[in-house]
Design an enzyme around this catalytic site. Structure first.
Site, PDB file in Angstrom:
ATOM      1  N   SER A 135       0.840  -1.204   0.000  1.00 65.38           N
ATOM      2  CA  SER A 135       0.000   0.000   0.000  1.00 65.38           C
ATOM      3  C   SER A 135       0.867   1.241   0.000  1.00 65.38           C
ATOM      4  CB  SER A 135      -0.859  -0.024   1.259  1.00 65.38           C
ATOM      5  OG  SER A 135      -1.439   1.241   1.482  1.00 65.38           O
ATOM      6  N   TYR A 160      -1.763  -1.352  10.920  1.00 69.60           N
ATOM      7  CA  TYR A 160      -2.005  -1.844   9.559  1.00 69.60           C
ATOM      8  C   TYR A 160      -0.811  -1.482   8.652  1.00 69.60           C
ATOM      9  CZ  TYR A 160      -3.582  -1.421   4.748  1.00 69.60           C
ATOM     10  OH  TYR A 160      -3.645  -1.478   3.375  1.00 69.60           O
ATOM     11  N   LYS A 164       2.159  -3.908   6.571  1.00 66.06           N
ATOM     12  CA  LYS A 164       2.520  -3.870   5.145  1.00 66.06           C
ATOM     13  C   LYS A 164       4.036  -3.696   5.003  1.00 66.06           C
ATOM     14  CE  LYS A 164      -1.416  -4.633   3.335  1.00 66.06           C
ATOM     15  NZ  LYS A 164      -1.646  -5.947   2.726  1.00 66.06           N
TER      16      LYS A 164
HETATM   17  C1  UD1 Z   1      -7.197   4.822   3.954  1.00 62.33           C
HETATM   18  C2  UD1 Z   1      -6.149   4.468   4.963  1.00 62.33           C
HETATM   19  C3  UD1 Z   1      -5.006   3.756   4.256  1.00 62.33           C
HETATM   20  C4  UD1 Z   1      -5.521   2.503   3.584  1.00 62.33           C
HETATM   21  C5  UD1 Z   1      -6.673   2.866   2.651  1.00 62.33           C
HETATM   22  C6  UD1 Z   1      -7.312   1.594   2.159  1.00 62.33           C
HETATM   23  C7  UD1 Z   1      -6.230   6.152   6.748  1.00 62.33           C
HETATM   24  C8  UD1 Z   1      -5.571   7.337   7.344  1.00 62.33           C
HETATM   25  N1  UD1 Z   1      -5.672   5.677   5.614  1.00 62.33           N
HETATM   26  O1  UD1 Z   1      -6.608   5.653   2.987  1.00 62.33           O
HETATM   27  O2  UD1 Z   1      -4.002   3.416   5.175  1.00 62.33           O
HETATM   28  O3  UD1 Z   1      -4.497   1.889   2.849  1.00 62.33           O
HETATM   29  O4  UD1 Z   1      -7.660   3.630   3.347  1.00 62.33           O
HETATM   30  O5  UD1 Z   1      -8.195   1.884   1.121  1.00 62.33           O
HETATM   31  O6  UD1 Z   1      -7.215   5.665   7.249  1.00 62.33           O
HETATM   32  N2  UD1 Z   1     -12.722  11.437   3.245  1.00 62.33           N
HETATM   33  C9  UD1 Z   1     -13.630  12.432   3.593  1.00 62.33           C
HETATM   34  N3  UD1 Z   1     -14.813  12.072   4.159  1.00 62.33           N
HETATM   35  C10 UD1 Z   1     -15.136  10.770   4.400  1.00 62.33           C
HETATM   36  C11 UD1 Z   1     -14.209   9.761   4.061  1.00 62.33           C
HETATM   37  C12 UD1 Z   1     -13.009  10.130   3.489  1.00 62.33           C
HETATM   38  O7  UD1 Z   1     -13.382  13.622   3.384  1.00 62.33           O
HETATM   39  O8  UD1 Z   1     -16.235  10.521   4.949  1.00 62.33           O
HETATM   40  C13 UD1 Z   1     -11.455  11.807   2.618  1.00 62.33           C
HETATM   41  C14 UD1 Z   1     -10.225  11.473   3.432  1.00 62.33           C
HETATM   42  O9  UD1 Z   1      -9.864  12.524   4.272  1.00 62.33           O
HETATM   43  C15 UD1 Z   1      -9.198  11.240   2.328  1.00 62.33           C
HETATM   44  C16 UD1 Z   1     -10.019  10.733   1.135  1.00 62.33           C
HETATM   45  O10 UD1 Z   1     -11.358  11.056   1.424  1.00 62.33           O
HETATM   46  O11 UD1 Z   1      -8.640  12.452   1.936  1.00 62.33           O
HETATM   47  C17 UD1 Z   1      -9.889   9.249   0.941  1.00 62.33           C
HETATM   48  O12 UD1 Z   1     -10.139   8.598   2.190  1.00 62.33           O
HETATM   49  P1  UD1 Z   1     -10.144   7.011   2.322  1.00 62.33           P
HETATM   50  O13 UD1 Z   1     -11.021   6.422   1.266  1.00 62.33           O
HETATM   51  O14 UD1 Z   1     -10.448   6.693   3.742  1.00 62.33           O
HETATM   52  O15 UD1 Z   1      -8.670   6.575   1.927  1.00 62.33           O
HETATM   53  P2  UD1 Z   1      -7.249   7.006   2.520  1.00 62.33           P
HETATM   54  O16 UD1 Z   1      -7.358   7.932   3.662  1.00 62.33           O
HETATM   55  O17 UD1 Z   1      -6.440   7.492   1.390  1.00 62.33           O
END
Ligand code: UD1
Length: 349
Positions: A135, A160, A164
């Site tokens: 990842s 997690y 990895k």
């Molecule tokens: C997250 C994990 C990462 C993991 C990946 C698996 C964290 C910090 N990181 O990544 O380790 O490998 O999932 O897919 O948890 N967002 C919003 N509102 C929401 C949900 C998300 O604004 O309700 C934003 C988040 O701040 C982020 C983006 O959407 O900027 C993507 O979020 P997410 O899908 O959770 O992925 P990651 O944070 O990149």
């Protein structure tokens, strides 16, 4: 090399976690490319219906064993009974960041123990080739963007993430010790989307934590407005930036990795690749893409930053393009459209 449906197979590939989101899409791509996949999945974070969905898409049944990779004796039985295994794609792992902080031993046991069992059984049966799911979380918040494979890995921000990183190290140390494996480490960016048939897709158990499953539930009226986790980041519109990749593009990178390893001759090796699109997309832009692709409006609210979030990350895909000859071909709009189709089908089940 086995035979199925009267056709000569290009190789029998064990796919651990093959009923999961990325695993199931990879099974489709394997079959379309003439491989014969054998799924191993404990269904702890996937649905048995996926195996039927795969059979519908592929027009043939797919072998599946209900096994946890921690169960070495049963893994051995699969290697014995499924016939010679020519390669392994190892997806099976626990992946919820928050849960990993609460249950570190579970995460270390599942993610490290599963890999070590698998490697020992592979050695016993003479299976050399492995594609491993890593990842972009291993980079943390990189000092400069885009991240290349030479960007130093950061201190893990979660258990997690630590698993990895340690799995990458286990594989590197094993090959350095003279073990005959050919290993490809794929560092995924943010996989989204679904198969366009809507027969397989992402099925988060419980409350989804990732952006796209949350968008789908919000658009379907199953939850309220989207909470944007902060709009005061140092990015072009203040929201966090990620590299969203269609799950079918990501699946294709695994199949290409198998072919590439087979082309490399006998020498053991470990090679690492970023698998993304090379494009950064902000949360606001991702929401715009969803609305554009589906015609569904999304209510948005700005909430506080999520603890542990990274401001921005996206991949340099130069190496994966140059060495593997692989490139993402689908747009974020296609991924959003396919994800929405999947959500609509789920609603009508
Ligand atoms: C997250 C994990 C990462 C993991 C990946 C698996 C964290 C910090 N990181 O990544 O380790 O490998 O999932 O897919 O948890 N967002 C919003 N509102 C929401 C949900 C998300 O604004 O309700 C934003 C988040 O701040 C982020 C983006 O959407 O900027 C993507 O979020 P997410 O899908 O959770 O992925 P990651 O944070 O990149």
């Amino acid at each position: 090399m086995g035979e199925f449906a009267g056709k000569q197979s290009r190789g029998r590939i064990l796919v651990t976690g093959g009923a999961g989101f990325i695993g199931s899409h990879t099974v489709v791509d394997l079959i379309e490319n003439g491989f014969d996949p054998v799924i191993v999945d404990d269904f702890s974070n996937s649905d048995r219906g996926v195996v039927e969905g795969l059979a519908e898409i592929c027009g043939r049944p797919v072998s599946c064993y209900e096994i946890n990779c921690g169960d070495r004796a049963r893994l051995q039985q699969v290697f014995e009974s499924a016939g010679p295994i020519d390669g392994v794609i190892h997806f099976a792992a626990s992946k919820a960041v928050g849960e990993s902080q609460e249950k570190p031993l579970l995460y270390y046991r599942n993610n490290l123990g599963g890999l070590m069992n698998l490697l020992e059984v592979m050695a016993e049966f003479g299976t050399r080739d492995l594609v491993f799911s890593s990842s972009c979380t291993v980079y943390g918040q990189p000092a400069s963007l885009p991240v290349t494979e030479k960007t130093p890995r950061a201190e893990p921000a979660s258990v997690y993430g630590a698993t990895k990183r340690i799995c990458e190290d286990i594989l590197t140390d094993l090959v350095a010790s003279g073990a005959p494996h050919r290993v490809t480490l794929l560092r995924y960016f943010n996989p989204i989307g679904a198969h366009p048939s809507a027969r397989i897709g992402e099925l988060p158990l419980g409350d989804p934590q990732n952006l796209v499953p949350i968008i789908l539930q919000s658009a379907a009226g199953l939850r309220g407005p989207i909470q944007i986790f902060g709009d005061d980041w140092s990015t072009r519109d203040g929201t966090c930036v990620r590299d969203y990749i269609h799950v079918l593009d990501l699946a294709a990178a695994h199949v290409r990795s198998l072919d590439w390893m087979a082309e490399q001759g006998e020498d053991p090796r470990v090679e690492v690749f970023n698998v993304g699109t090379g494009r950064g997309t902000s949360v606001d832009e991702a929401l715009d893409a969803f609305e554009r692709a589906t015609g569904q409006p999304i209510a948005r609210e700005v909430g506080p930053r999520r603890p542990g979030d990274i401001e921005q990350i996206y991949a340099s895909c130069d190496k994966v393009e140059r060495v593997l000859g692989w490139k993402a071909t689908r747009t974020i709009d296609e991924a959003m459209r396919d994800a929405w189709r999947w959500q609509e089908r789920l609603a009508n089940r």
